[in-house]
Design a protein around this motif. Sequence first.
Motif, PDB file in Angstrom:
ATOM      1  N   ASN A 440       0.907  -1.332   0.049  1.00 29.42           N
ATOM      2  CA  ASN A 440      -0.079  -0.024  -0.127  1.00 29.42           C
ATOM      3  C   ASN A 440       0.874   1.276   0.125  1.00 29.42           C
ATOM      4  N   ASP A 442       0.591   4.085  -1.122  1.00 37.65           N
ATOM      5  CA  ASP A 442      -0.200   5.392  -0.933  1.00 37.65           C
ATOM      6  C   ASP A 442      -0.641   5.401   0.417  1.00 37.65           C
ATOM      7  N   HIS A 443      -0.291   4.637   1.208  1.00 34.47           N
ATOM      8  CA  HIS A 443      -0.846   4.686   2.854  1.00 34.47           C
ATOM      9  C   HIS A 443      -0.688   6.145   3.212  1.00 34.47           C
ATOM     10  N   PRO A 444      -1.970   6.528   3.914  1.00 32.43           N
ATOM     11  CA  PRO A 444      -1.838   8.163   4.295  1.00 32.43           C
ATOM     12  C   PRO A 444      -0.886   8.316   5.453  1.00 32.43           C
ATOM     13  N   SER A 445      -0.796   7.217   6.156  1.00 32.90           N
ATOM     14  CA  SER A 445       0.036   7.595   7.651  1.00 32.90           C
ATOM     15  C   SER A 445       0.893   6.204   7.918  1.00 32.90           C
ATOM     16  N   PRO A 446       1.949   5.882   6.803  1.00 33.44           N
ATOM     17  CA  PRO A 446       2.668   4.500   7.151  1.00 33.44           C
ATOM     18  C   PRO A 446       3.363   4.173   8.442  1.00 33.44           C
ATOM     19  N   GLU A 448       2.664   5.862  11.233  1.00 34.20           N
ATOM     20  CA  GLU A 448       1.909   5.681  12.384  1.00 34.20           C
ATOM     21  C   GLU A 448       1.251   4.082  12.361  1.00 34.20           C
ATOM     22  N   SER A 498     -13.535   0.625   6.029  1.00 30.74           N
ATOM     23  CA  SER A 498     -13.596   1.000   4.545  1.00 30.74           C
ATOM     24  C   SER A 498     -14.832   0.818   3.837  1.00 30.74           C
ATOM     25  N   ARG A 501     -16.808   3.950   5.079  1.00 32.50           N
ATOM     26  CA  ARG A 501     -16.510   5.107   4.571  1.00 32.50           C
ATOM     27  C   ARG A 501     -16.870   5.377   2.968  1.00 32.50           C
ATOM     28  N   GLU A 611      -7.230   2.637  10.874  1.00 27.77           N
ATOM     29  CA  GLU A 611      -8.110   2.898   9.922  1.00 27.77           C
ATOM     30  C   GLU A 611      -7.698   2.235   8.492  1.00 27.77           C
ATOM     31  N   VAL A 612      -6.545   2.088   8.364  1.00 24.92           N
ATOM     32  CA  VAL A 612      -6.193   1.878   6.894  1.00 24.92           C
ATOM     33  C   VAL A 612      -5.075   0.761   7.193  1.00 24.92           C
TER      34      VAL A 612
END
Length: 613
Positions: A440, A442-446, A448, A498, A501, A611-612
């Motif tokens: 992933n 493009d993970h928004p906060s890898p 964390e 997911s 959302r 969350e992701v």
Amino acid sequence: MLAARQDIKAQLKASLKEALFALGLAEVPEVVVQETPPDKGGDYGTPVAMSLARTLRKAPPQIAAELLQHIVLPPWVRRAFVVGGYLNFELEPAFLLENALAPLPPFSPKEGKVLLEHTSVNPNKELHVGHLRNICLGDALARILRFVGYQVEVMNYIDDTGRQAAESLFALEYFGLKSPDPSVKYDHWVGEAYVRLHRAMADSEQRAQIEAGVQATLHRLEAGELRDQVDRILRAQLLTMYRLGAEYDALVWESDIVREGLLQEAMRALEATPYVFRPSEGKYAGALVMDTSPFIPGLEDPYLVLIRSNGTSTYTAKDIALQFWKMGLLEGLRFHRYDTQPSGAPLYSTCPEGEPMPFGGAQETINVVDARQSHALRVVQASLEVRGRRDLAERCFHLAYETVLLEGQQMSGRKGITVSVDEVLDEAVRRVRAVIAEKNPDHPSPEEAAEQIGVGAVRFAMLKTEARKQIDFRYEQALSLEGDTGPYIQYAYARAGSILRKAEEMGLLGERPDLTQATPYEVALAKVLLRFGEVVQEAARARAPHILAQYLLDLAAAWNGFYNAKTPEGKPATPVLTAPPGLRGVRLELVSALRQTLRQGLGLLGLKAPEVM
């Protein structure tokens, strides 16, 4: 929708007990209600007829049939029927779904305080793998007990007058180590000196000199002269504990137990009993000895030294004084605010210049200590019986756990055969970070997410197994997204999030559910959801976090089974976003309830819910 979730099993048990009284039973046996196997029909059933066969001198099927004739069923039971010796109940699907979607009501507060001691690592080096299980078990159990209504006080005992602390501090002096390496965490730097000292002690000439230095350091520790040096090690250790997610209410220093007179007071109280005395001859001459034979039968030598003939106290004596304070038999410790923990909660510590605070005085104590210390804990418990407080002794619980191997290897701190907790967490996070970068990018906060998943994987690996079974921690198994792992549950949570959302983006959230459209797929998942409250209570009652861990694995598996279900033609059987109106509302509500339960359960085990993934 229901205002709060009803206890289905409790209501069925009440109906069964009334039916048993109607059969003329003077004494009603324990009534068990459980989920029925998929091939037996119904949703819940009871084997109570089998337990009555001998008493009533009838076959279980006949007893079950008579129960069926006398039982007054709740309105939400569609039908009851006999299967062999069981009486089964089929519920209205709409009610079952409605109940699963209702919030779990808060548990009623329990009377009294539970004082739970865990971690209690010697302040002489970094935490190693052997300490992991203690911290994770203690912290998870504290969370679970608080959730079900107990007032819990979490204590971390600091053995600052013990030999290990003296060896580490003397090692720094012996090797002239004054300036720590800024690239090395302080407790690791001190730990290297500790291991180096033990290697030097293999030389007989050095050993005599080292032993004299260690004894001198012990006296300085007991006098409180080296507290600042110990404190520096402790604060470095606490950073590791905080990273694991563990927090405490109070630190109790052993030196304060002695300095404030609690040790002497405890010994005086014991010496006033018939079981504690000072022999004038023999191998125990001049020592203060406790005879444990009336309380711990079968010992080869029932005599236990509390105060040596030279006037020094044993570890056991100090542990007894601590236990007396824990249960309100002693007072006198003073506290000050020591730290602000990551959650913002204050951490207090005993301190000679502090103020009296309402710590201790618990009605029940739980000590998280490895199984090898079982006899020592039993002796402390026996001391309460010696003191004439069997009632308190019965409320001392030892959460005993077996050792932890790392990739099959046993740890040894003195020999330097260890892997630190910091190293284990760093390696777990590093591996998760690599997987995120690959799967992933493009993970928004890898960063964390890697920390949450890596640390969570380690914690779950320490909690999923019954405490009395040994653990062999292996990175590849613990970090897998499949199987009995923390990431498997976290992934189930992220997948549910997911879907919700996407539903929000499509304007579907809040769609009114039509419970009459519910299918067996929703009912099956709802029944697993409904176990949550019962499971948490059982985990608290048994003092066993692994019960909750195993349930969360079952819930994640049930969710994955629902998500991947296929029709006989091989098509998706349970689409959520493309389901017909009404049924889609049911499935969205079910996914939301599932997500909330997973989050709650993960939190009780001390895991974050990413969350992701």
